[in-house]
Design an enzyme around this catalytic site. Structure first.
Site, PDB file in Angstrom:
ATOM      1  N   GLU A  27     -11.705  -1.302   1.347  1.00  0.00           N
ATOM      2  CA  GLU A  27     -10.443  -0.885   1.950  1.00  0.00           C
ATOM      3  C   GLU A  27      -9.956   0.446   1.379  1.00  0.00           C
ATOM      4  OE1 GLU A  27      -8.184  -4.405   3.322  1.00  0.00           O
ATOM      5  OE2 GLU A  27      -8.280  -4.919   1.202  1.00  0.00           O
ATOM      6  N   ASP A  53       0.822  -1.216   0.000  1.00  0.00           N
ATOM      7  CA  ASP A  53       0.000   0.000   0.000  1.00  0.00           C
ATOM      8  C   ASP A  53       0.857   1.268   0.000  1.00  0.00           C
ATOM      9  OD1 ASP A  53      -1.697  -2.078   0.624  1.00  0.00           O
ATOM     10  OD2 ASP A  53      -2.760  -1.004   2.187  1.00  0.00           O
TER      11      ASP A  53
HETATM   12  C1  FRU Z   1      -4.841  -3.242   1.681  1.00  0.00           C
HETATM   13  C2  FRU Z   1      -4.693  -3.536   3.145  1.00  0.00           C
HETATM   14  C3  FRU Z   1      -5.059  -2.365   4.003  1.00  0.00           C
HETATM   15  C4  FRU Z   1      -4.241  -2.577   5.246  1.00  0.00           C
HETATM   16  C5  FRU Z   1      -2.983  -3.205   4.694  1.00  0.00           C
HETATM   17  C6  FRU Z   1      -2.332  -4.202   5.621  1.00  0.00           C
HETATM   18  O1  FRU Z   1      -3.900  -3.884   0.895  1.00  0.00           O
HETATM   19  O2  FRU Z   1      -5.500  -4.617   3.509  1.00  0.00           O
HETATM   20  O3  FRU Z   1      -6.447  -2.328   4.259  1.00  0.00           O
HETATM   21  O4  FRU Z   1      -4.023  -1.374   5.913  1.00  0.00           O
HETATM   22  O5  FRU Z   1      -3.336  -3.838   3.487  1.00  0.00           O
HETATM   23  O6  FRU Z   1      -1.204  -4.774   5.075  1.00  0.00           O
END
Ligand code: FRU
Length: 448
Positions: A292, A54
Site C-alpha cells: 500500500e 493516512d
Molecule cells: C492504508 C489504506 C490505503 C487506503 C486507505 C483507506 O491505511 O489501506 O491503502 O487508501 O487506507 O482507508
C-alpha cells in the site's frame, strides 16, 4: 522485480526465537519505538476530535516537502468520531482533510483546515489516499483514490485528480478550487486486477514524481494486485526464490490468494490529466496481498541515483507460511524499473513491536503489534504514521457511538480491516475486538 518468499522468510529468520512471550522479537533497529498511551490527539477548530489516518505532506515533483508562504501543509484521511459509525467503518466514510502550521513552529499542533472537497462527495462514496503536488502560484494537484461503495460487496476504485490552489495570510491557510474531479485510471485486468476478477482487489494510493533519468516525464506508482481471476494463479518458482519450497504445495496452501503489486503509470499530457499504464515494478505474488501507499525517495549518492521504493503492509496480508509485522517495507534499486533489493534482507524497514514467535491472535501477543500504520517516509528520513491501537487504550480515549457492537458490517477487505477495539463508553473496557486474520490463517482464502 519479485519480492520473493525467500526474501520475506528473512524477516522471520531475523526475529529472536528466545524472547519472553509477547515482547518484541524483531531486531531493535527495525522496530518502532513504543507510542505513549497519552499521545496528543488531533482536533478540529472547535476542539472536537477528528479520526485521522493516512497522511501525506504537500510536496514538489521530487517528493520534497514544501512550505507555502511560511506554512507547512499536510493532507489526511479523516472521519467523524461523533457520526455514529465504528472506527472500522471510517473507510467507507473517509474524507480528505488538510492541516497547516507555521514552518517556524514545528512543535505546535496542526491546525485543522477542513475537508478539501467540502461535502461534494456523496455518502456512498469515499476519498482514499493519494499525494499532493504543488506547482506555480500555490496550484495543487491532489491525486487520490475515489471509492464507490454503492455495492459494498464489490466496491469500485478510480485513481483521480482534483486541482485547486493554496491561499495563505498571517492567520493561516485555506484552499480554493477542488470543485471537480477528473478520473485518471481504472484497473485494466491485464496488469492490474479488477473488481470483476476479485471483489477484494486493491487499486489505490497514487503517488506521482519526476525521475531524474527521464526529464520532462511524470510517473505514478500505486497499489495494485496482479491481474487474473482470484485463486486462478499458480505460484511460480520465481515467486518463491530460494525458499526451499515446492510451488504446487505453496499454491495448495492458499498462498496464491496473496497477489500484491506496485503499479506504474506515465502521464501522457502536461496537465497530468491523461495517463497510460506500464507493467508493475514489483510483484509480491504468493508473498503478500497488499503493498500500500508506495512512494519513491530518490537520492543522489556520488554520481548515481539510488531509488528507494517504500510501501506499507500488514501482518494479516502475508501469504500462508510467512510472517511479518505491520509496518513500512523498502527496496532499493538503480532506476524506477530495477532489480530492487529488499532493504535489511527481507524488506522490513520499521515494524510495530511484535513477537513473531506467537500468532497475531495469541492472547499473549504484544499489545503494540497494531500501534501504528500507514507510514510515510520523508526524504530526510523522518517517518510519520497514524496511531491505530495502543493496547486498546486508544479506543478507550475515542468518543464511541452508542450502538457499539451493532454497527453495520465492515466493508470487504479492499478496506484494510485494521484490528480495532470498540468501547461503549470512554472509560469501559473494549466490547468487541475485530477478528484478526493473521498470516497463520491466511491459507483460508476467505479470511483476509
Ligand atoms: C492504508 C489504506 C490505503 C487506503 C486507505 C483507506 O491505511 O489501506 O491503502 O487508501 O487506507 O482507508
Amino acid at each position: 522485480m519479485r519480492w520473493t518468499r525467500a526474501d520475506a522468510q528473512k524477516i522471520k529468520a531475523s526475529s529472536d526465537p528466545n524472547v519472553a512471550p509477547g515482547t518484541n522479537s524483531l531486531p531493535t533497529r527495525l522496530t518502532m519505538p513504543e507510542i505513549p498511551v497519552d499521545f496528543p490527539v488531533m482536533k478540529d477548530k472547535a476542539g472536537k476530535q477528528v479520526w485521522v489516518w493516512d497522511t501525506w505532506p504537500l510536496t514538489d515533483a521530487h517528493g520534497n516537502t514544501y512550505s507555502f508562504k511560511g506554512w507547512n501543509v499536510i493532507f489526511s484521511l479523516t472521519a467523524d468520531p461523533y457520526a455514529g459509525y465504528t472506527f472500522d467503518d471510517r473507510h467507507v466514510n473517509a474524507r480528505i482533510s488538510y492541516w497547516f502550521r507555521k514552518a517556524s513552529e514545528p512543535n505546535k499542533p496542526w491546525i485543522y483546515g477542513g475537508h478539501v472537497f467540502g461535502d461534494r462527495t456523496p455518502k456512498t462514496q469515499a476519498e482514499w489516499s493519494g499525494s499532493a503536488r504543488v506547482f506555480n502560484n500555490g496550484q495543487v494537484k491532489l491525486f487520490y483514490t475515489h471509492l464507490d461503495f454503492a455495492d459494498r460487496a464489490k466496491p469500485d476504485a478510480t485513481i483521480a485528480l482534483s486541482t485547486g490552489a493554496l491561499r495563505a495570510n498571517a492567520n493561516g491557510v485555506w484552499l480554493t478550487g477542488f470543485t471537480k474531479t477528473t478520473p485518471l485510471l481504472k484497473p485494466d485486468g491485464t496488469y492490474y486486477q479488477t473488481n470483476d476478477q476479485n471483489p477484494y482487489f486493491s487499486f489505490r494510493d497514487p503517488y506521482t514524481f519526476e525521475d531524474p533519468a527521464h526529464p520532462g516525464k511524470t510517473f505514478m506508482v500505486f497499489e495494485g494486485n496482479t491481474a487474473g481471476k482470484r485463486g486462478d494463479y499458480q505460484c511460480q518458482r520465481s515467486d518463491l526464490g530460494r525458499s526451499g519450497e515446492n510451488p504446487a504445495q505453496v499454491t495448495s496452501a492458499g498462498a496464491n490468494y496473496q497477489m500484491a503489486n506496485i503499479g506504474l503509470a506515465v502521464a501522457t499530457n502536461a496537465n497530468l490529466t491523461k495517463w497510460k499504464f506500464l507493467p508493475p515494478i514489483l510483484s509480491a505474488n504468493c508473498v503478500n496481498d497488499q503493498t500500500e501507499r508506495p512512494q519513491f525517495v530518490i537520492k543522489k549518492v556520488g554520481n548515481i541515483y539510488k531509488y528507494y521504493l517504500f510501501t506499507i503492509s500488514h501482518a494479516f496480508t502475508y501469504a500462508a507460511g510467512l510472517r511479518g509485522p505491520d509496518g513500512v517495507y523498502g527496496f532499493v534499486g538503480n532506476g524506477i524499473r530495477s532489480d530492487f533489493q529488499p532493504l535489511n534482507g527481507g524488506g522490513l524497514v520499521l515494524g510495530n513491536p511484535t513477537d513473531l514467535n506467537l500468532t497475531s491472535t495469541d492472547p499473549l501477543q504484544n499489545g503494540r503489534q497494531f500501534q501504528a500504520y500507514s507510514h510515510y517516509v520523508m526524504p530526510g528520513g523522518l517517518v510519520e504514521s497514524f496511531i491505530d491501537n495502543v493496547e486498546g487504550v486508544v479506543a478507550a480515549r475515542w468518543p464511541r457511538p452508542s450502538s457499539c457492537g451493532s454497527a453495520p458490517p465492515p466493508p470487504p477487505s479492499t478496506a484494510p480491516s485494521a484490528p480495532t477495539v470498540c468501547s461503549a463508553t470512554a472509560t469501559s473496557q473494549p466490547c468487541t475486538t475485530s477478528a484478526d486474520t493473521s498470516a497463520d490463517t491466511s491459507a483460508d482464502p476467505e479470511r483476509r
